[in-house]
Design a protein around this motif. Sequence first.
Motif, PDB file in Angstrom:
ATOM      1  N   ALA A  50       0.825  -1.210   0.000  1.00 14.70           N
ATOM      2  CA  ALA A  50       0.000   0.000   0.000  1.00 14.70           C
ATOM      3  C   ALA A  50       0.855   1.254   0.000  1.00 14.70           C
ATOM      4  O   ALA A  50       0.322   2.366  -0.074  1.00 14.70           O
ATOM      5  N   TYR A  51       2.167   1.106   0.070  1.00 17.49           N
ATOM      6  CA  TYR A  51       3.109   2.214  -0.072  1.00 17.49           C
ATOM      7  C   TYR A  51       3.552   2.265  -1.527  1.00 17.49           C
ATOM      8  O   TYR A  51       4.606   1.767  -1.906  1.00 17.49           O
ATOM      9  N   GLY A  52       2.705   2.814  -2.391  1.00 13.77           N
ATOM     10  CA  GLY A  52       3.058   3.003  -3.788  1.00 13.77           C
ATOM     11  C   GLY A  52       2.712   1.874  -4.732  1.00 13.77           C
ATOM     12  O   GLY A  52       2.987   1.961  -5.928  1.00 13.77           O
ATOM     13  N   GLY A  53       2.092   0.810  -4.240  1.00 16.86           N
ATOM     14  CA  GLY A  53       1.880  -0.372  -5.065  1.00 16.86           C
ATOM     15  C   GLY A  53       0.959  -0.186  -6.254  1.00 16.86           C
ATOM     16  O   GLY A  53       0.983  -1.000  -7.186  1.00 16.86           O
ATOM     17  N   TYR A  54       0.144   0.866  -6.241  1.00  8.65           N
ATOM     18  CA  TYR A  54      -0.721   1.139  -7.391  1.00  8.65           C
ATOM     19  C   TYR A  54       0.027   1.810  -8.545  1.00  8.65           C
ATOM     20  O   TYR A  54      -0.585   2.143  -9.557  1.00  8.65           O
ATOM     21  N   SER A  55       1.340   2.005  -8.413  1.00  3.73           N
ATOM     22  CA  SER A  55       2.084   2.671  -9.495  1.00  3.73           C
ATOM     23  C   SER A  55       3.284   1.837  -9.952  1.00  3.73           C
ATOM     24  O   SER A  55       4.413   2.311  -9.935  1.00  3.73           O
ATOM     25  N   PRO A  56       3.048   0.579 -10.409  1.00  3.51           N
ATOM     26  CA  PRO A  56       4.170  -0.238 -10.868  1.00  3.51           C
ATOM     27  C   PRO A  56       4.754   0.227 -12.199  1.00  3.51           C
ATOM     28  O   PRO A  56       5.881  -0.123 -12.526  1.00  3.51           O
ATOM     29  N   ASP A  57       3.983   1.012 -12.973  1.00  2.75           N
ATOM     30  CA  ASP A  57       4.487   1.468 -14.272  1.00  2.75           C
ATOM     31  C   ASP A  57       4.054   2.912 -14.519  1.00  2.75           C
ATOM     32  O   ASP A  57       2.992   3.168 -15.094  1.00  2.75           O
ATOM     33  N   PRO A  58       4.864   3.876 -14.100  1.00  3.17           N
ATOM     34  CA  PRO A  58       4.512   5.285 -14.321  1.00  3.17           C
ATOM     35  C   PRO A  58       4.285   5.631 -15.784  1.00  3.17           C
ATOM     36  O   PRO A  58       3.477   6.508 -16.096  1.00  3.17           O
ATOM     37  N   VAL A  59       4.986   4.940 -16.699  1.00  2.13           N
ATOM     38  CA  VAL A  59       4.844   5.268 -18.116  1.00  2.13           C
ATOM     39  C   VAL A  59       3.415   5.031 -18.587  1.00  2.13           C
ATOM     40  O   VAL A  59       2.859   5.812 -19.369  1.00  2.13           O
ATOM     41  N   THR A  60       2.778   3.954 -18.122  1.00  2.00           N
ATOM     42  CA  THR A  60       1.398   3.677 -18.512  1.00  2.00           C
ATOM     43  C   THR A  60       0.469   4.790 -18.039  1.00  2.00           C
ATOM     44  O   THR A  60      -0.359   5.303 -18.811  1.00  2.00           O
ATOM     45  N   PHE A  61       0.601   5.185 -16.778  1.00  3.31           N
ATOM     46  CA  PHE A  61      -0.243   6.261 -16.255  1.00  3.31           C
ATOM     47  C   PHE A  61       0.011   7.567 -16.991  1.00  3.31           C
ATOM     48  O   PHE A  61      -0.928   8.273 -17.388  1.00  3.31           O
ATOM     49  N   LEU A  62       1.264   7.909 -17.200  1.00  3.61           N
ATOM     50  CA  LEU A  62       1.596   9.186 -17.839  1.00  3.61           C
ATOM     51  C   LEU A  62       1.190   9.215 -19.305  1.00  3.61           C
ATOM     52  O   LEU A  62       0.901  10.288 -19.859  1.00  3.61           O
ATOM     53  N   THR A  63       1.132   8.051 -19.947  1.00  2.65           N
ATOM     54  CA  THR A  63       0.608   7.996 -21.311  1.00  2.65           C
ATOM     55  C   THR A  63      -0.869   8.368 -21.324  1.00  2.65           C
ATOM     56  O   THR A  63      -1.335   9.100 -22.211  1.00  2.65           O
ATOM     57  N   ALA A  64      -1.608   7.879 -20.326  1.00  2.00           N
ATOM     58  CA  ALA A  64      -3.017   8.252 -20.215  1.00  2.00           C
ATOM     59  C   ALA A  64      -3.164   9.751 -19.940  1.00  2.00           C
ATOM     60  O   ALA A  64      -4.079  10.405 -20.465  1.00  2.00           O
ATOM     61  N   VAL A  65      -2.267  10.294 -19.130  1.00  2.00           N
ATOM     62  CA  VAL A  65      -2.286  11.740 -18.872  1.00  2.00           C
ATOM     63  C   VAL A  65      -2.030  12.506 -20.167  1.00  2.00           C
ATOM     64  O   VAL A  65      -2.735  13.466 -20.504  1.00  2.00           O
ATOM     65  N   ALA A  66      -1.012  12.085 -20.916  1.00  2.00           N
ATOM     66  CA  ALA A  66      -0.653  12.781 -22.156  1.00  2.00           C
ATOM     67  C   ALA A  66      -1.809  12.785 -23.146  1.00  2.00           C
ATOM     68  O   ALA A  66      -2.022  13.771 -23.869  1.00  2.00           O
ATOM     69  N   ALA A  67      -2.567  11.697 -23.184  1.00  2.00           N
ATOM     70  CA  ALA A  67      -3.686  11.600 -24.124  1.00  2.00           C
ATOM     71  C   ALA A  67      -4.835  12.526 -23.755  1.00  2.00           C
ATOM     72  O   ALA A  67      -5.639  12.886 -24.620  1.00  2.00           O
ATOM     73  N   ARG A  68      -4.906  12.920 -22.480  1.00  2.53           N
ATOM     74  CA  ARG A  68      -6.022  13.736 -22.008  1.00  2.53           C
ATOM     75  C   ARG A  68      -5.671  15.223 -21.863  1.00  2.53           C
ATOM     76  O   ARG A  68      -6.533  16.025 -21.506  1.00  2.53           O
ATOM     77  N   THR A  69      -4.410  15.572 -22.072  1.00  2.00           N
ATOM     78  CA  THR A  69      -3.945  16.933 -21.823  1.00  2.00           C
ATOM     79  C   THR A  69      -3.253  17.492 -23.061  1.00  2.00           C
ATOM     80  O   THR A  69      -2.976  16.758 -24.012  1.00  2.00           O
ATOM     81  N   SER A  70      -2.931  18.792 -23.013  1.00  2.00           N
ATOM     82  CA  SER A  70      -2.348  19.422 -24.198  1.00  2.00           C
ATOM     83  C   SER A  70      -1.000  20.082 -23.963  1.00  2.00           C
ATOM     84  O   SER A  70      -0.224  20.243 -24.905  1.00  2.00           O
ATOM     85  N   ARG A  71      -0.687  20.470 -22.710  1.00  2.00           N
ATOM     86  CA  ARG A  71       0.539  21.238 -22.517  1.00  2.00           C
ATOM     87  C   ARG A  71       1.365  20.808 -21.311  1.00  2.00           C
ATOM     88  O   ARG A  71       2.574  21.016 -21.286  1.00  2.00           O
ATOM     89  N   ILE A  72       0.771  20.214 -20.300  1.00  2.00           N
ATOM     90  CA  ILE A  72       1.487  19.897 -19.068  1.00  2.00           C
ATOM     91  C   ILE A  72       2.549  18.822 -19.339  1.00  2.00           C
ATOM     92  O   ILE A  72       2.335  17.916 -20.137  1.00  2.00           O
ATOM     93  N   ARG A  73       3.717  18.960 -18.702  1.00  2.04           N
ATOM     94  CA  ARG A  73       4.782  17.981 -18.891  1.00  2.04           C
ATOM     95  C   ARG A  73       4.495  16.732 -18.063  1.00  2.04           C
ATOM     96  O   ARG A  73       3.864  16.800 -17.004  1.00  2.04           O
ATOM     97  N   VAL A  74       4.956  15.580 -18.568  1.00  2.00           N
ATOM     98  CA  VAL A  74       4.765  14.306 -17.879  1.00  2.00           C
ATOM     99  C   VAL A  74       6.135  13.826 -17.409  1.00  2.00           C
ATOM    100  O   VAL A  74       7.094  13.786 -18.181  1.00  2.00           O
ATOM    101  N   VAL A  75       6.225  13.467 -16.133  1.00  2.00           N
ATOM    102  CA  VAL A  75       7.524  13.232 -15.491  1.00  2.00           C
ATOM    103  C   VAL A  75       7.536  11.863 -14.816  1.00  2.00           C
ATOM    104  O   VAL A  75       6.669  11.569 -13.986  1.00  2.00           O
ATOM    105  N   THR A  76       8.501  11.043 -15.174  1.00  2.00           N
ATOM    106  CA  THR A  76       8.714   9.824 -14.392  1.00  2.00           C
ATOM    107  C   THR A  76       9.534  10.232 -13.176  1.00  2.00           C
ATOM    108  O   THR A  76      10.633  10.741 -13.301  1.00  2.00           O
ATOM    109  N   GLY A  77       8.955   9.992 -12.013  1.00  2.00           N
ATOM    110  CA  GLY A  77       9.597  10.521 -10.815  1.00  2.00           C
ATOM    111  C   GLY A  77       9.770   9.534  -9.678  1.00  2.00           C
ATOM    112  O   GLY A  77       9.348   9.834  -8.590  1.00  2.00           O
ATOM    113  N   ALA A  78      10.316   8.307  -9.930  1.00  2.00           N
ATOM    114  CA  ALA A  78      11.187   7.981 -11.061  1.00  2.00           C
ATOM    115  C   ALA A  78      10.920   6.550 -11.500  1.00  2.00           C
ATOM    116  O   ALA A  78      10.277   5.778 -10.799  1.00  2.00           O
TER     117      ALA A  78
END
Length: 361
Positions: free
Chosen positions: A49-77
């Motif tokens: 429960a300490y971060g386990g819902y984020s095994p692949d930031p790239v997948t989540f950030l790809t979904a963010v990129a598809a829904r947005t137009s200007r905000i930067r997407v950052v693997t952190g890390a």
Amino acid sequence: MQFGVGFFPVLGPAEKGASDWYDESLALAVLADELGYEHVQMVEHYFSAYGGYSPDPVTFLTAVAARTSRIRVVTGAVVPAFTHPVKLAGKLAMLDNLSHGRLDAGFGRAFLPEEFAAFGVPMSASRIRFAEGIEACRLLWTQEDVSWSGDWGSFGPVTMLPRPYQQPHPPIFVASTTSVQSCADAGRAGHHLQVVPTVTSRENLQEMLAAYREARAAAGHRGPGRVQIKYTCYLAEDATVALTAARRWELNYIDKMATAIASWATVRSADYPGYEHLVDKVRGYDFDRSYADNKVLAGDPAQVRDQLTAIADWFGPDVSVCLQVNPGCTPLPDAERALRLFAEQVAPHFTGETTRALAGR
């Protein structure tokens, strides 16, 4: 000073399902884009429960990129120790193209023994795979017919496709927790920096940032480099409401972290000196002391402005602050209000601008 939004899931299925948390986080990312925040960031973790819902930031950030137009997407890390560099370079290059050049590629070493055990990677390999992973990605992004021989084994000659959208490659960030030396190494290499003030003292973080900036300048790299600092943020019109939420969710964070790091009570690694004391340090957490030290942002807009003024004085006015407004199970309406309130009444005091929405841009 710039401001972004970070997502670190400190919860499990008993508290909220993964799909619900993703839906809410994506809604916050879209709102952050509309309000003019600079970036959205997610870290890589597994199992607990300490971060386990984020095994692949790239997948989540790809979904963010598809829904947005200007905000930067950052693997952190992302963690090079757990992913072959050919695959990691390809995934990141693909995200850079899908986002039309909005990727900042952050790399970290990881520190949870259970994660290393699950991947069959010795903790003693974390440092070399971290350094090799970054360099291999850089070569794969910038050169053709790349051949490599290292801890991951040998590969090549290969030419990576797709090529990154940003040339010569996406900005590279290095995550550091407490090490002055790793910050100096990042500066010397010309990389950017990600830090978390929660687990180190103000004085040590100041030393880390000074070492980074001095090494970067001495190596002749142009500009001061970009520094991202991560904070949880609890903001409301009523300071009492914000502080009550802060105390509740920060203690939840500490409880989840203490469970995740429990094995450090018996694990020892020369590559992680001092981590055997981490369990006692986390268990000794004191919210009031942490709040007084500005390690958590909480209160009404005026109080959070005062905290950020102190932070700018301590660490420099050019840092980028990554805000986590939905730790634990913060209700989505509360997190949305915090994002709007910060954009309208806090950020303009440091950026000199109103939000995109208010400015009509």
